[in-house]
Enzyme design. Structure first.
Site, short mmCIF file in Angstrom:
data_model
loop_
_atom_site.label_atom_id
_atom_site.label_comp_id
_atom_site.label_asym_id
_atom_site.label_seq_id
_atom_site.Cartn_x
_atom_site.Cartn_y
_atom_site.Cartn_z
N LYS A 1 4.63 -7.24 8.86
CA LYS A 1 4.03 -8.00 7.76
C LYS A 1 5.03 -8.77 6.92
O LYS A 1 4.64 -9.64 6.14
CB LYS A 1 3.22 -7.05 6.88
CG LYS A 1 1.94 -6.64 7.55
CD LYS A 1 1.09 -7.87 7.75
CE LYS A 1 -0.12 -7.59 8.56
NZ LYS A 1 -1.01 -8.75 8.55
C1 PLP Z 1 0.77 -0.85 10.66
C2 PLP Z 1 0.04 -2.10 11.00
N1 PLP Z 1 -0.39 -2.29 12.23
C3 PLP Z 1 -1.06 -3.39 12.60
C4 PLP Z 1 -1.36 -4.37 11.69
C5 PLP Z 1 -2.19 -5.53 12.12
O1 PLP Z 1 -1.55 -6.74 12.08
P1 PLP Z 1 -2.37 -8.06 11.82
O2 PLP Z 1 -2.91 -7.98 10.42
O3 PLP Z 1 -1.39 -9.16 11.99
O4 PLP Z 1 -3.49 -8.12 12.80
C6 PLP Z 1 -0.94 -4.21 10.38
C7 PLP Z 1 -1.30 -5.18 9.36
O5 PLP Z 1 -1.25 -4.92 8.19
C8 PLP Z 1 -0.20 -3.06 10.02
O6 PLP Z 1 0.21 -2.85 8.77
#
Ligand code: PLP
Length: 457
Positions: free
Chosen positions: A44
Site C-alpha cells: 500500500k
Molecule cells: C494485507 C493486504 N493484502 C491485500 C490487499 C489488497 O490490495 P488491493 O487493495 O490493491 O487490492 C491489501 C490492501 O489494503 C492489504 O492491506
C-alpha cells in the site's frame, strides 16, 4: 552516492524471490513479490504515495492538509508515512476487526485512529468509507484519499509493479496471482502484464462475493468483498477492473492461514494472511503447469502485523483453524447435531414452528445453503422450551422478534481445542458455540462439555 532523498524514494523496487521448499514436486516455478519490503511494510505504500502526489498536483490536498482514509491498516500506514514527509496530518478510520498491531502501527506513525464497527451495511453512516468521507468533508484542509475509487491506486501498479515483475523475470512470467481488496494491485499489475500475454488469477476467500461467495465474514484481512445482508446497493470499487481477471482461485481461510504459517517455517518468509491466500492459489495454478511456466504471486504485507492472530496458536485453535497439541478435544465430548438456526427478525411463533428442543442459534439472516454460519454472524442463542413456556403464559409474545429473547452472544470454542482448556475459559452456564474454520457447526449447553469424551468411553 546512492542515498535516497527520503524514505519515499525507497517505495517500490521490491525483490522477487523464488520459492523452493513449499513448491516441492511442482514443475513450474513460483516467485513471490515481497511487498512487505516497502518502507511502510506493505504494497500500500505505492498507492498511498501515488494518491498523495496526484492530490497535491491537482490542488485537492493543500500544504499542511489533512489526509483522511478508511483502511484496514496498510493504506493508513502508507499515508501516515507520506504525511510525515510532506507535512500533512493523517486521520485513519479502521474497522474494529483488524489486528491490534495495525492500530498500534498507525499510532506509532502519528496517525489519528478512528475505530468503527467493521461489519455494517454499505449505506450505514458509520461504515468505514462513509465515516472517512464525512470526516474529510468536516475537517478544514481535509482530503479523502478514497483508495477504492481513486484511479491513482491501480495506475501506480500499472506503472511500477507490473514493469518490475516483467523485468525481474526477463519476460518469463506467465501467470500473475494476487488477492483483491480495492483491486488496485491486481488491476494495475494485471493490466500491464496482460499486454505481454500473462494470465491473471484472482485469489479470493471462498465466501467473498468477488468470486461468487455468499459475502459472509471470513478471517483473512484486507482482501475479498464482504456483504452485509442489509446492504441495499452493493457497489464494487472502481479501482477493481474485473475484466483483467482470467480466472479465480477460491481459497478457504484454513488453507490461507496454513500456507501463511508454512511460508514462515519453510521459506523464512513471515507474511500476512492475504499473502497466504495468494500463495495457496499460486500453488494450485503451478500444479497444473509445466517447467516453462513462471507463476508470480504478490505478498502484500508482513506477518509481523498478525502475531496476535494467524501466528498465535491460541487464536487459531479457539476459532477452529488448528488442533491443540493434546486432546481430549472439544469435538470428542460434543455430539454434533448440526447447527439449528433462527433468523434475526423472525417471530417466536415462526421459530417454534420449526424448533421444539435443544438450543437454537439466532443468526444474521443470509441467503445461504451452507449448514454452518460464520461465527461473527451468530447474535445469540434461544431455547425453544423456554420460548414455548413464555408464549403459553402470554400468547401475545408469539409475535415478538426472536432477537429480543436471544441471550448474549454465546462463548465460542474451537472443535480442536483441548477440552479442559476450553472449559476453563467458560464462566457460568453459558451456551457454547463450537467452531470449525471460524464457522459455527453446533451450539450446546455448557454441561455438554462435562460428558465423558467419546474417545475414552
Ligand atoms: C494485507 C493486504 N493484502 C491485500 C490487499 C489488497 O490490495 P488491493 O487493495 O490493491 O487490492 C491489501 C490492501 O489494503 C492489504 O492491506
Amino acid at each position: 552516492m546512492t542515498v535516497h532523498r527520503s524514505v519515499l524514494d525507497a517505495v517500490g523496487g521490491t525483490p522477487l524471490i523464488q520459492l523452493n521448499r513449499i513448491t516441492a514436486g511442482l514443475a513450474a516455478a513460483v516467485h513471490v513479490k515481497v511487498e512487505f519490503a516497502n518502507p511502510g511494510g506493505s504494497v500500500k505504500d505505492r498507492a498511498a504515495l501515488a494518491m498523495v502526489r496526484e492530490a497535491e498536483r491537482l490542488g485537492h490536498l493543500q500544504p499542511g492538509g489533512v489526509i483522511v482514509e478508511g483502511s484496514s491498516g496498510n493504506t493508513g500506514v502508507g499515508l501516515a508515512m507520506v504525511a510525515a514527509q510532506h507535512g500533512h496530518r493523517a486521520i485513519v478510520v479502521v474497522p474494529d476487526t483488524i489486528a491490534r498491531e495495525k492500530v498500534a502501527l498507525l499510532r506509532a506513525y502519528g496517525a489519528e485512529v478512528v475505530q468503527t464497527i467493521g461489519k455494517l451495511p454499505r449505506e450505514h453512516p458509520e461504515h468505514v468509507n462513509n465515516l472517512a468521507r464525512r470526516i474529510a468533508a468536516e475537517t478544514p484542509g481535509g482530503w479523502h484519499a478514497n483508495q477504492y475509487d481513486n484511479p491513482a491506486n491501480p495506475r501506480v501498479h500499472e506503472l511500477t509493479t507490473g514493469p518490475e515483475i516483467w523485468e525481474q523475470t526477463d519476460g518469463r512470467v506467465t501467470h500473475l496471482v494476487a488477492g483483491i481488496g480495492t483491486g488496485g494491485t491486481i488491476s494495475g499489475t494485471g493490466r500491464y502484464l496482460k499486454q505481454h500475454g500473462v494470465t491473471v488469477v484472482g485469489a479470493d476467500p471462498v465466501t467473498s462475493v468477488y468470486s461468487g461467495g455468499d459475502g459472509s465474514p471470513y478471517f483473512v484481512e484486507s482482501i475479498g468483498h464482504y456483504l452485509h445482508p442489509s446492504t441495499v446497493d452493493d457497489v464494487w470499487p472502481e479501482s477493481f477492473d474485473r475484466g483483467v481477471i482470467d480466472r479465480f482461485e477460491r481459497i478457504a481461510d484454513r488453507e490461507s492461514l496454513a500456507v501463511a504459517r508454512r511460508l514462515a517455517r519453510e521459506e523464512g518468509l513471515l507474511v500476512g494472511g492475504s499473502a497466504g491466500t495468494a500463495v495457496a492459489a499460486a500453488l494450485r495454478v503451478a500444479a497444473e503447469l509445466g517447467p516453462e511456466h513462471v507463476v508470480v504471486a504478490i505478498l502484500p504485507d508482513s506477518g509481523r502485523s498478525y502475531l496476535s492472530k494467524y501466528f498465535d496458536d491460541d487464536w487459531m485453535t479457539q476459532l477452529g483453524f488448528l488442533d491443540a497439541p493434546d486432546g481430549p478435544f472439544v469435538r470428542d465430548a460434543v455430539q454434533e447435531h448440526g447447527l439449528a438456526v433462527a433468523h434475526a427478525g423472525q417471530s417466536l411463533a415462526a421459530v417454534l414452528d420449526v424448533h421444539s428442543d435443544g438450543l437454537v442459534a439466532v443468526v444474521t439472516p443470509r441467503d445461504s445453503d451452507t449448514p454452518t454460519r460464520s461465527a461473527p454472524e451468530v447474535i445469540g442463542v434461544v431455547e425453544p422450551a423456554a420460548l414455548r413456556a413464555l408464549v403459553a403464559a402470554d400468547p401475545h409474545r408469539s409475535d415478538d422478534d426472536v432477537t429480543a429473547h436471544a441471550g448474549p452472544a454465546p462463548v465460542a470454542v474451537g472443535a480442536g481445542e483441548n477440552l479442559a482448556a476450553a472449559k476453563a475459559r467458560l464462566a457460568g452456564d453459558v451456551p457454547v458455540l463450537v467452531l470449525v474454520d471460524g464457522r459455527a457447526v453446533t451450539v450446546v449447553a455448557r454441561n455438554a462439555l462435562e460428558q465423558v469424551p467419546v474417545a475414552s468411553r
